[in-house]
Design a protein around this motif. Sequence first.
Motif, PDB file in Angstrom:
ATOM      1  N   PHE A 156      -5.443  29.125  15.270  1.00  0.00           N
ATOM      2  CA  PHE A 156      -5.210  28.799  16.682  1.00  0.00           C
ATOM      3  C   PHE A 156      -6.330  29.354  17.565  1.00  0.00           C
ATOM      4  N   VAL A 157      -6.816  30.553  17.254  1.00  0.00           N
ATOM      5  CA  VAL A 157      -7.945  31.123  18.005  1.00  0.00           C
ATOM      6  C   VAL A 157      -9.126  30.164  17.935  1.00  0.00           C
ATOM      7  N   ASN A 158      -9.411  29.693  16.726  1.00  0.00           N
ATOM      8  CA  ASN A 158     -10.540  28.775  16.560  1.00  0.00           C
ATOM      9  C   ASN A 158     -10.290  27.436  17.251  1.00  0.00           C
ATOM     10  N   LEU A 159      -9.055  26.937  17.201  1.00  0.00           N
ATOM     11  CA  LEU A 159      -8.735  25.692  17.898  1.00  0.00           C
ATOM     12  C   LEU A 159      -8.930  25.832  19.409  1.00  0.00           C
ATOM     13  N   ALA A 160      -8.554  26.980  19.940  1.00  0.00           N
ATOM     14  CA  ALA A 160      -8.702  27.203  21.380  1.00  0.00           C
ATOM     15  C   ALA A 160     -10.172  27.264  21.791  1.00  0.00           C
ATOM     16  N   LEU A 161     -11.046  27.561  20.842  1.00  0.00           N
ATOM     17  CA  LEU A 161     -12.481  27.653  21.140  1.00  0.00           C
ATOM     18  C   LEU A 161     -13.233  26.334  20.938  1.00  0.00           C
ATOM     19  N   VAL A 162     -12.581  25.340  20.343  1.00  0.00           N
ATOM     20  CA  VAL A 162     -13.262  24.068  20.048  1.00  0.00           C
ATOM     21  C   VAL A 162     -13.579  23.332  21.343  1.00  0.00           C
ATOM     22  N   PRO A 163     -14.837  22.925  21.508  1.00  0.00           N
ATOM     23  CA  PRO A 163     -15.194  22.133  22.696  1.00  0.00           C
ATOM     24  C   PRO A 163     -14.471  20.771  22.662  1.00  0.00           C
ATOM     25  N   PRO A 164     -14.128  20.234  23.813  1.00  0.00           N
ATOM     26  CA  PRO A 164     -13.394  18.964  23.861  1.00  0.00           C
ATOM     27  C   PRO A 164     -14.089  17.816  23.130  1.00  0.00           C
ATOM     28  N   ALA A 165     -15.394  17.815  23.090  1.00  0.00           N
ATOM     29  CA  ALA A 165     -16.127  16.717  22.461  1.00  0.00           C
ATOM     30  C   ALA A 165     -16.169  16.821  20.935  1.00  0.00           C
ATOM     31  N   SER A 166     -15.776  17.926  20.380  1.00  0.00           N
ATOM     32  CA  SER A 166     -15.887  18.154  18.935  1.00  0.00           C
ATOM     33  C   SER A 166     -14.591  17.746  18.224  1.00  0.00           C
ATOM     34  N   THR A 167     -14.369  16.457  18.126  1.00  0.00           N
ATOM     35  CA  THR A 167     -13.117  15.965  17.536  1.00  0.00           C
ATOM     36  C   THR A 167     -13.045  16.225  16.038  1.00  0.00           C
ATOM     37  N   ALA A 168     -14.166  16.162  15.347  1.00  0.00           N
ATOM     38  CA  ALA A 168     -14.146  16.383  13.892  1.00  0.00           C
ATOM     39  C   ALA A 168     -13.716  17.818  13.576  1.00  0.00           C
ATOM     40  N   GLU A 169     -14.262  18.775  14.308  1.00  0.00           N
ATOM     41  CA  GLU A 169     -13.895  20.173  14.089  1.00  0.00           C
ATOM     42  C   GLU A 169     -12.421  20.401  14.434  1.00  0.00           C
ATOM     43  N   ARG A 170     -11.992  19.830  15.531  1.00  0.00           N
ATOM     44  CA  ARG A 170     -10.588  19.963  15.946  1.00  0.00           C
ATOM     45  C   ARG A 170      -9.651  19.363  14.898  1.00  0.00           C
ATOM     46  N   ASP A 171      -9.978  18.159  14.419  1.00  0.00           N
ATOM     47  CA  ASP A 171      -9.140  17.501  13.413  1.00  0.00           C
ATOM     48  C   ASP A 171      -9.070  18.312  12.119  1.00  0.00           C
ATOM     49  N   ARG A 172     -10.202  18.887  11.724  1.00  0.00           N
ATOM     50  CA  ARG A 172     -10.234  19.705  10.499  1.00  0.00           C
ATOM     51  C   ARG A 172      -9.355  20.943  10.654  1.00  0.00           C
ATOM     52  N   LEU A 173      -9.451  21.618  11.796  1.00  0.00           N
ATOM     53  CA  LEU A 173      -8.630  22.808  12.032  1.00  0.00           C
ATOM     54  C   LEU A 173      -7.145  22.462  12.138  1.00  0.00           C
ATOM     55  N   LEU A 174      -6.834  21.328  12.755  1.00  0.00           N
ATOM     56  CA  LEU A 174      -5.429  20.902  12.828  1.00  0.00           C
ATOM     57  C   LEU A 174      -4.873  20.599  11.440  1.00  0.00           C
ATOM     58  N   LEU A 175      -5.673  19.965  10.601  1.00  0.00           N
ATOM     59  CA  LEU A 175      -5.240  19.687   9.229  1.00  0.00           C
ATOM     60  C   LEU A 175      -4.985  20.990   8.471  1.00  0.00           C
ATOM     61  N   MET A 176      -5.888  21.947   8.624  1.00  0.00           N
ATOM     62  CA  MET A 176      -5.699  23.255   7.978  1.00  0.00           C
ATOM     63  C   MET A 176      -4.419  23.925   8.475  1.00  0.00           C
ATOM     64  N   ALA A 177      -4.191  23.880   9.776  1.00  0.00           N
ATOM     65  CA  ALA A 177      -3.013  24.521  10.366  1.00  0.00           C
ATOM     66  C   ALA A 177      -1.731  23.850   9.878  1.00  0.00           C
ATOM     67  N   ARG A 178      -1.722  22.501   9.828  1.00  0.00           N
ATOM     68  CA  ARG A 178      -0.531  21.780   9.350  1.00  0.00           C
ATOM     69  C   ARG A 178      -0.217  22.145   7.903  1.00  0.00           C
TER      70      ARG A 178
END
Length: 142
Positions: free
Chosen positions: A26-48
């Motif tokens: 969650f810390v890393n997700l909160a730091l993801v820039p809005p334009a970085s969808t690939a990074e966000r999607d990867r972190l969400l998959l890991m979290a799920r």
Amino acid sequence: MLWIKAFHILFVTSWFAGLFYLPRIFVNLALVPPASTAERDRLLLMARKLLRFMTGLAVPALAFGLWLWLGVGIGRGPGNGWMHAKLTLVLVLLGYHGWCAVLLRRFEAHANRHSHRWYRWFNEVPVLVLLAVVLLVVLKPF
């Protein structure tokens, strides 16, 4: 009975590893820039995946613990106030686990309301509870 205790400890330890790591994601997700969808999607998959895994670990940990408490009688009777305190902390951790699921759904819905600093503090909660549980189980102070 020793096998049940061993499996209880194994599942609880693994569950705690997830409780320690999911808020770190969650810390890393909160730091993801809005334009970085690939990074966000990867972190969400890991979290799920981690949430699903740790939920699967919590169920047998609780089942073994309840069997030890209700079936074998560990911590029952007079002079076992430590067990009531431990069970209260376990309920707190189950609430924390559920809160993690709510926070993950908020991230998935793009509705995060907290900063990465807030998640860093949130990440410390299970550490403090684990310390209290270990002290209660080992020292049995009351």
